[in-house]
Design a protein around this motif. Sequence first.
Motif, PDB file in Angstrom:
ATOM      1  N   TYR A  19       1.142  -1.158  -0.010  1.00 20.43           N
ATOM      2  CA  TYR A  19      -0.037   0.436  -0.191  1.00 20.43           C
ATOM      3  C   TYR A  19       0.410   1.444  -0.049  1.00 20.43           C
ATOM      4  O   TYR A  19       0.704   2.166  -0.868  1.00 20.43           O
TER       5      TYR A  19
ATOM      6  N   THR B 123      -5.420   0.583  -3.199  1.00 22.86           N
ATOM      7  CA  THR B 123      -6.178   1.013  -2.225  1.00 22.86           C
ATOM      8  C   THR B 123      -7.144   0.402  -2.064  1.00 22.86           C
ATOM      9  O   THR B 123      -7.431  -0.310  -3.062  1.00 22.86           O
ATOM     10  N   SER B 124      -7.473   0.467  -0.479  1.00 19.44           N
ATOM     11  CA  SER B 124      -8.631  -1.081  -0.682  1.00 19.44           C
ATOM     12  C   SER B 124     -10.037  -0.313  -1.379  1.00 19.44           C
ATOM     13  O   SER B 124     -10.642  -1.317  -1.718  1.00 19.44           O
ATOM     14  N   ARG B 125     -10.051   0.956  -1.701  1.00 16.26           N
ATOM     15  CA  ARG B 125     -12.021   0.954  -2.610  1.00 16.26           C
ATOM     16  C   ARG B 125     -12.926   0.808  -1.598  1.00 16.26           C
ATOM     17  O   ARG B 125     -14.013   0.496  -1.937  1.00 16.26           O
TER      18      ARG B 125
HETATM   19  C1  LIG Z   1     -10.954  17.074  -1.023  1.00 19.43           C
HETATM   20  C2  LIG Z   1     -11.077  15.737  -0.717  1.00 19.43           C
HETATM   21  C3  LIG Z   1     -12.263  15.092  -0.470  1.00 19.43           C
HETATM   22  C4  LIG Z   1     -12.437  13.411   0.315  1.00 19.43           C
HETATM   23  N1  LIG Z   1     -13.527  13.296   0.774  1.00 19.43           N
HETATM   24  C5  LIG Z   1     -14.020  11.828   1.063  1.00 19.43           C
HETATM   25  C6  LIG Z   1     -15.510  11.922   1.383  1.00 19.43           C
HETATM   26  O1  LIG Z   1     -16.068  12.517   1.231  1.00 19.43           O
HETATM   27  N2  LIG Z   1     -15.317  11.115   1.982  1.00 19.43           N
HETATM   28  C7  LIG Z   1     -14.278  10.131   2.639  1.00 19.43           C
HETATM   29  O2  LIG Z   1     -14.681   8.887   3.277  1.00 19.43           O
HETATM   30  N3  LIG Z   1     -13.057  10.410   2.272  1.00 19.43           N
HETATM   31  C8  LIG Z   1     -12.701  11.252   1.442  1.00 19.43           C
HETATM   32  N4  LIG Z   1     -11.753  11.652   1.025  1.00 19.43           N
HETATM   33  C9  LIG Z   1     -10.516  10.841   2.159  1.00 19.43           C
HETATM   34  C10 LIG Z   1      -9.704  10.303   0.704  1.00 19.43           C
HETATM   35  O3  LIG Z   1      -9.850  10.432  -0.555  1.00 19.43           O
HETATM   36  C11 LIG Z   1     -11.034   8.444   0.494  1.00 19.43           C
HETATM   37  O4  LIG Z   1     -11.414   8.157   1.567  1.00 19.43           O
HETATM   38  C12 LIG Z   1      -9.971   7.669  -0.622  1.00 19.43           C
HETATM   39  O5  LIG Z   1      -9.999   8.054  -1.419  1.00 19.43           O
HETATM   40  C13 LIG Z   1     -10.963   6.070  -0.260  1.00 19.43           C
HETATM   41  O6  LIG Z   1     -10.591   5.325  -1.042  1.00 19.43           O
HETATM   42  P1  LIG Z   1     -10.395   3.700  -0.724  1.00 19.43           P
HETATM   43  O7  LIG Z   1     -11.323   3.356   0.273  1.00 19.43           O
HETATM   44  O8  LIG Z   1      -9.468   3.190  -1.481  1.00 19.43           O
HETATM   45  O9  LIG Z   1      -9.184   4.211   0.490  1.00 19.43           O
HETATM   46  P2  LIG Z   1      -8.134   3.603   1.604  1.00 19.43           P
HETATM   47  O10 LIG Z   1      -6.625   4.293   0.727  1.00 19.43           O
HETATM   48  O11 LIG Z   1      -8.004   2.284   1.061  1.00 19.43           O
HETATM   49  O12 LIG Z   1      -8.143   4.108   2.770  1.00 19.43           O
HETATM   50  C14 LIG Z   1      -9.028   3.165   3.713  1.00 19.43           C
HETATM   51  C15 LIG Z   1     -10.024   4.100   4.271  1.00 19.43           C
HETATM   52  O13 LIG Z   1      -9.160   4.951   5.131  1.00 19.43           O
HETATM   53  C16 LIG Z   1     -10.615   6.216   4.894  1.00 19.43           C
HETATM   54  N5  LIG Z   1      -9.205   7.505   4.619  1.00 19.43           N
HETATM   55  C17 LIG Z   1      -8.333   7.608   3.805  1.00 19.43           C
HETATM   56  N6  LIG Z   1      -7.675   8.689   3.574  1.00 19.43           N
HETATM   57  C18 LIG Z   1      -8.105   9.037   3.760  1.00 19.43           C
HETATM   58  C19 LIG Z   1      -8.370  10.902   4.987  1.00 19.43           C
HETATM   59  N7  LIG Z   1      -7.370  11.827   4.221  1.00 19.43           N
HETATM   60  N8  LIG Z   1      -9.021  11.932   5.022  1.00 19.43           N
HETATM   61  C20 LIG Z   1      -9.967  10.692   5.435  1.00 19.43           C
HETATM   62  N9  LIG Z   1     -10.018   9.458   5.961  1.00 19.43           N
HETATM   63  C21 LIG Z   1      -9.421   8.766   5.047  1.00 19.43           C
HETATM   64  C22 LIG Z   1     -11.294   5.738   4.124  1.00 19.43           C
HETATM   65  O14 LIG Z   1     -12.214   5.722   4.920  1.00 19.43           O
HETATM   66  C23 LIG Z   1     -11.170   4.579   3.786  1.00 19.43           C
HETATM   67  O15 LIG Z   1     -11.892   3.922   2.769  1.00 19.43           O
HETATM   68  C24 LIG Z   1     -10.819  12.685   0.467  1.00 19.43           C
HETATM   69  C25 LIG Z   1      -9.786  13.574   0.535  1.00 19.43           C
HETATM   70  C26 LIG Z   1      -9.481  15.042  -0.070  1.00 19.43           C
HETATM   71  C27 LIG Z   1      -9.003  14.678  -0.315  1.00 19.43           C
END
Ligand SMILES: Cc1cc2nc3c(=O)[nH]c(=O)nc-3n(C[C@H](O)[C@H](O)[C@H](O)COP(=O)(O)OP(=O)(O)OC[C@H]3O[C@@H](n4cnc5c(N)ncnc54)[C@H](O)[C@@H]3O)c2cc1C
Length: 471
Positions: A224, A236-238
Amino acid sequence: MRAMVWFRRDLRIADNAALFHACQSADDGVVGVFAICPEQWSQHDDAPAKVQFWIQNVACLSQSLGKINIPLLIVPTPRFDELPSEITSLAAKHECDALYFNREYEVNESERDDAVAKAADKLGITTHRFHDRVIVPPDSIETQEGKFYTVFTPYRRVWDERVAGETELLASPKKQSKTDIPSDSVPTQIDGFDFSDCDSDLWPPGEDEAKRRLKAFEDHMGQYDEQRDIPSVAGTSRLSPYLAAGVISPRQCLATALNVCGGNLEKNDGAKTWVSELTWRDFYTAVLVGFPRVSKHRPFKLKTDAIRWRDDESDFNAWCAGQTGYPIVDAGMRQLNQTGWMHNRLRMVVAMFLTKHLLIDWRWGERHFMNLLIDGDLAANNGGWQWSASTGTDSVPYFRIFNPFSQSKRFDPDGDYIKEFCPELKDVPASALHDQKKLRKALKDIDIDYPDFVVDYSKGRQRALDEFKRI
Ligand SMILES: Cc1cc2nc3c(=O)[nH]c(=O)nc-3n(C[C@H](O)[C@H](O)[C@H](O)COP(=O)(O)OP(=O)(O)OC[C@H]3O[C@@H](n4cnc5c(N)ncnc54)[C@H](O)[C@@H]3O)c2cc1C
């Protein structure tokens, strides 16, 4: 004792605190309830894709609950205002002695919950609330002065200590005493939300699907830290839509990460970095609780209220449509438009482009994201936007402005991601996708219909620097 469990964004039976404790205490059956509040959801800018995902998951939950003799009732009511009487009269009608639910931390939601608890109390129904949405409760991590943390790193240190050894998951409930209450059918359409553009195949509902995704991610969690910034790779996990709707718990995610590293995050950089993202999720929730102004459209750094944002609708519309002339920005915005989701690296790139190069108010972007994201979550979205706009807690310094070309060169060197979402650029050599002059020349040579730059990025950058310096 008969218990009612009010489900909200905790649409699962595994590791669900409110459901677990209700089932432990009840000896005369458990009744579930879910409220459908379309007007309130519209007012909160909830996206059609997210609302569809919620109700699909409610249908899955209803089936799972049915197997353990828990009927799921549906309360259709336009707004939160009516819920105190609706929920409590339903509880009274079905002779429930206690109401169980997991806390929601947003301002409207917590006011709603207080009103419901008060109405329940009047009817002699006891309310039991649990922290379940986060790994560590927001108000339980404080500085030595008893204040909320505003900087992530020291917060993370305390968070780490708090979670050490605390990954025991709650058991899924066993069969409950039968009641003669039938489940309501779950609607497939919701007034005011058009699902026709939502591609629900991308995000199948249900706890089994969430667990399948977590298991699949577990196998490559170790990479990761290296892959999470490459948008063309599924690094990433999505899981974000599932976490946002509570189809999987953050504790289940943490337990999996600890399993990957044998209980010691220092031994696995991938798992350590992933847990850090789960910590950001808790941190932003704590910021929302500690500083409620951020959920009322106010910046965390109050002096940034003085920034003179450009109310330029034409530039904003170009950004929304993925027509800015900057390939990496356009690819990100088109991924959002087409799938209801966007890779984290792109969320940062497009948010910074809007708030710095175009100097458009972060609140416009925050709202636009909420209107489209399947994982829209007030705390994370607000945190991400205020980070990118340099108005938030522990946000990026205003002078560290991402250059869209350097970002694409670094994170999408072959242009695979760009070409997936901007197919008209498929014949442009990768090197030209990352260079302003080469791109213009290539577009002319190949005669491609692709928009002109909405702003010259050096001028846009300077304009933002000047405005931030001014305040
Ligand atoms: C402008 C902006 C807006 C965003 N809006 C949202 C939103 O509305 N909802 C949302 O869940 N995330 C949001 N994020 C955070 C992040 O982009 C997403 O959580 C992430 O892209 C989800 O993909 P993943 O499940 O593969 O994440 P992974 O990388 O697999 O991460 C695991 C989990 O961790 C949490 N996470 C990861 N990064 C962040 C972060 N920076 N802040 C808070 N939690 C995080 C999420 O729940 C995510 O599913 C935002 C980031 C930015 C920069």
